[in-house]
Design a protein around this motif. Sequence first.
Motif, mmCIF file in Angstrom:
data_model
loop_
_atom_site.group_PDB
_atom_site.id
_atom_site.type_symbol
_atom_site.label_atom_id
_atom_site.label_comp_id
_atom_site.label_asym_id
_atom_site.label_seq_id
_atom_site.Cartn_x
_atom_site.Cartn_y
_atom_site.Cartn_z
ATOM 1 N N GLU A 155 -24.980 56.696 -58.232
ATOM 2 C CA GLU A 155 -23.610 57.019 -57.833
ATOM 3 C C GLU A 155 -22.963 57.837 -58.942
ATOM 4 O OE1 GLU A 155 -20.944 53.676 -57.500
ATOM 5 O OE2 GLU A 155 -19.529 54.840 -56.302
ATOM 6 N N LEU A 156 -22.499 59.037 -58.605
ATOM 7 C CA LEU A 156 -21.850 59.887 -59.609
ATOM 8 C C LEU A 156 -20.347 59.648 -59.644
ATOM 9 C CD1 LEU A 156 -23.683 63.296 -58.993
ATOM 10 C CD2 LEU A 156 -24.192 61.573 -60.736
ATOM 11 N N GLY A 157 -19.792 59.313 -58.507
ATOM 12 C CA GLY A 157 -18.350 59.072 -58.448
ATOM 13 C C GLY A 157 -17.932 58.674 -57.058
ATOM 14 N N GLY A 158 -16.681 58.280 -56.955
ATOM 15 C CA GLY A 158 -16.173 57.861 -55.642
ATOM 16 C C GLY A 158 -14.661 57.785 -55.683
ATOM 17 N N THR A 159 -14.094 57.265 -54.614
ATOM 18 C CA THR A 159 -12.640 57.222 -54.561
ATOM 19 C C THR A 159 -12.086 56.084 -55.414
ATOM 20 O OG1 THR A 159 -10.702 57.150 -53.147
ATOM 21 C CG2 THR A 159 -12.604 55.861 -52.429
ATOM 22 N N LEU A 160 -10.979 56.360 -56.078
ATOM 23 C CA LEU A 160 -10.339 55.344 -56.904
ATOM 24 C C LEU A 160 -9.346 54.541 -56.066
ATOM 25 C CD1 LEU A 160 -9.638 57.391 -60.181
ATOM 26 C CD2 LEU A 160 -11.710 56.179 -59.503
ATOM 27 N N ASP A 161 -9.021 55.043 -54.900
ATOM 28 C CA ASP A 161 -8.072 54.312 -54.034
ATOM 29 C C ASP A 161 -8.508 54.383 -52.569
ATOM 30 O OD1 ASP A 161 -6.925 57.057 -53.557
ATOM 31 O OD2 ASP A 161 -6.064 56.741 -55.538
ATOM 32 N N TYR A 214 -16.309 63.688 -60.489
ATOM 33 C CA TYR A 214 -16.837 63.370 -59.150
ATOM 34 C C TYR A 214 -16.072 62.236 -58.472
ATOM 35 C CZ TYR A 214 -20.486 66.133 -61.307
ATOM 36 O OH TYR A 214 -21.147 67.131 -61.963
ATOM 37 N N ASP A 215 -14.883 61.955 -59.001
ATOM 38 C CA ASP A 215 -14.054 60.908 -58.376
ATOM 39 C C ASP A 215 -12.970 61.542 -57.510
ATOM 40 O OD1 ASP A 215 -15.336 58.702 -59.519
ATOM 41 O OD2 ASP A 215 -14.217 58.936 -61.393
ATOM 42 N N PHE A 216 -12.447 60.730 -56.598
ATOM 43 C CA PHE A 216 -11.366 61.182 -55.719
ATOM 44 C C PHE A 216 -10.194 60.216 -55.801
ATOM 45 C CE2 PHE A 216 -15.446 62.157 -53.574
ATOM 46 C CZ PHE A 216 -15.380 63.545 -53.607
ATOM 47 N N SER A 217 -9.011 60.739 -55.514
ATOM 48 C CA SER A 217 -7.831 59.890 -55.345
ATOM 49 C C SER A 217 -6.992 60.530 -54.250
ATOM 50 C CB SER A 217 -7.043 59.819 -56.651
ATOM 51 O OG SER A 217 -5.806 59.193 -56.387
ATOM 52 N N PHE A 218 -6.794 59.783 -53.172
ATOM 53 C CA PHE A 218 -6.038 60.343 -52.039
ATOM 54 C C PHE A 218 -4.719 59.625 -51.775
ATOM 55 C CE2 PHE A 218 -10.588 61.280 -50.707
ATOM 56 C CZ PHE A 218 -10.521 62.620 -51.076
ATOM 57 N N SER A 219 -4.405 58.594 -52.595
ATOM 58 C CA SER A 219 -3.186 57.848 -52.269
ATOM 59 C C SER A 219 -1.939 58.650 -52.632
ATOM 60 C CB SER A 219 -3.206 56.460 -52.894
ATOM 61 O OG SER A 219 -2.903 56.556 -54.249
ATOM 62 N N GLY A 220 -2.012 59.476 -53.692
ATOM 63 C CA GLY A 220 -0.872 60.323 -54.065
ATOM 64 C C GLY A 220 -0.595 61.346 -52.967
ATOM 65 N N LEU A 221 -1.648 61.852 -52.403
ATOM 66 C CA LEU A 221 -1.527 62.827 -51.316
ATOM 67 C C LEU A 221 -0.852 62.192 -50.095
ATOM 68 C CD1 LEU A 221 -2.302 65.391 -49.659
ATOM 69 C CD2 LEU A 221 -4.583 64.422 -49.423
ATOM 70 N N LYS A 222 -1.294 60.983 -49.806
ATOM 71 C CA LYS A 222 -0.729 60.243 -48.664
ATOM 72 C C LYS A 222 0.774 60.018 -48.885
ATOM 73 C CE LYS A 222 -1.266 55.967 -48.829
ATOM 74 N NZ LYS A 222 -2.053 54.870 -49.345
ATOM 75 N N ILE A 252 -7.551 67.463 -48.589
ATOM 76 C CA ILE A 252 -8.687 66.533 -48.704
ATOM 77 C C ILE A 252 -10.017 67.284 -48.689
ATOM 78 C CG2 ILE A 252 -9.999 64.783 -47.397
ATOM 79 C CD1 ILE A 252 -7.657 63.116 -47.303
ATOM 80 N N ASN A 253 -10.161 68.189 -47.756
ATOM 81 C CA ASN A 253 -11.447 68.886 -47.628
ATOM 82 C C ASN A 253 -11.719 69.856 -48.770
ATOM 83 O OD1 ASN A 253 -12.566 67.685 -45.269
ATOM 84 N ND2 ASN A 253 -10.918 68.650 -44.102
ATOM 85 N N ASP A 254 -10.649 70.398 -49.322
ATOM 86 C CA ASP A 254 -10.772 71.278 -50.490
ATOM 87 C C ASP A 254 -11.424 70.484 -51.632
ATOM 88 O OD1 ASP A 254 -10.425 73.224 -52.421
ATOM 89 O OD2 ASP A 254 -8.283 72.837 -52.719
ATOM 90 N N VAL A 255 -10.886 69.297 -51.908
ATOM 91 C CA VAL A 255 -11.374 68.491 -53.030
ATOM 92 C C VAL A 255 -12.790 67.956 -52.755
ATOM 93 C CG1 VAL A 255 -10.905 66.510 -54.502
ATOM 94 C CG2 VAL A 255 -9.001 67.839 -53.604
ATOM 95 N N LEU A 256 -13.022 67.459 -51.537
ATOM 96 C CA LEU A 256 -14.349 66.897 -51.201
ATOM 97 C C LEU A 256 -15.443 67.946 -51.392
ATOM 98 C CD1 LEU A 256 -13.674 64.923 -47.861
ATOM 99 C CD2 LEU A 256 -14.206 63.929 -50.098
#
Length: 349
Positions: A155-161, A214-222, A252-256
């Motif tokens: 696993e290189l990274g994933g979502t923090l939220d 390689y991590d994501f955070s989408f809660s700020g976006l939401k 979202i798709n830009d970052v992914l």
Amino acid sequence: MSITILGIETSCDETGIAVVRDGELLADVTATSMDEYARYGGIIPEIASRAHLQTMVPTLDAALDKAGVTLGEIDAVAVTAGPGLIGSLTVGVSAAKALALALDKPLYGINHIIGHLCVDELVDGPFPDHFIGLVVSGGHSSILRVGNIATDVEELGGTLDDAAGEAFDKVGRLLGLPYPGGPHIDRLSKEGDREAIRFPRGLTAGKDKVRHAYDFSFSGLKTAVARYVEGLESRGEEVPTADVAAGFSEAINDVLTMKALNACETFGYDTLVVGGGFSANSRLRELAAERAAERGITVRIPPIRYCTDNGAMVASLGWELVRNGVEPSGLGITVDTGMDLNKIVMTAV
Ligand code: KG4
Ligand code: ZN
């Protein structure tokens, strides 16, 4: 010698059962309890568990029938052991243990997320020596480095939220769309202008760009989408829902796509495999194809029915484990709701 694998998937709301023989998919049957959740606005774990109990035997019968295979011809049983909902996982693992015991065949408790990648092999052929995997679903958004999929996954990274699908579902609710919001936002965003509103891209600037490559955070976006909508509503202005959906989807798709393709370049890999329910998203497919072509990278995404949860993904990984000589899990395994993504197969404690 021919090897036949039975795959059982029950991590969430889909009861999926499939038969794979020597890397070829013979049958893949799915029953879902999703229709029951629209009125609740989310999955009710207890309903999902009960639905699995009811659909397990009919789905198994239908899959064997379709494959033209009898239980006596099954050489190994593979089942999702995690991650997922505890009740749902327990029904599948219990059924798989019962079958393995009765048939006196090995049992493999596999990792659902790695299954989401492995299913692509049934559709698009053997994997290259190594690739980067992007698994995006209602519960996960992860980037994985994969060598041999049976023995070497990191696993290189994933979502923090929030996961990508989860963020779509939450914004769907905010925009008054039915549950699950993901497909509705996808459809709506095609009618909108994705440049009209620029929403924030989490973990893509400054120190975060390096520390959380390689991590994501989408809660700020939401939250940004919620603020934007609330602002308009409080001023009595109309909410341009299509533009909001398009701008949100683009963020979202830009970052992914950017982070997954960056991983390919950093590791010098020429293939990106995408899986999980969210990979049904049309803009993700479009942007991944466009950006990968610019960088000379091949993108493999299976057709939509293999992106959502299914038994084929489990049988496919089961087949890889058997043919690579990986030790079976044994009947002593439990389920693991938060199964580590570096772990491909469960071992009994
Ligand atoms: O993999 P999956 O079937 O179940 C999980 O393991 O989570 O993924 C379901 C998720 C849901 O959040 C759903 O809204 C999302 O995938 N989804 C989509 C689309 N189709 C399904 N999200 C965005 N665009 C879509 N077209
Ligand atoms: Zn899934």
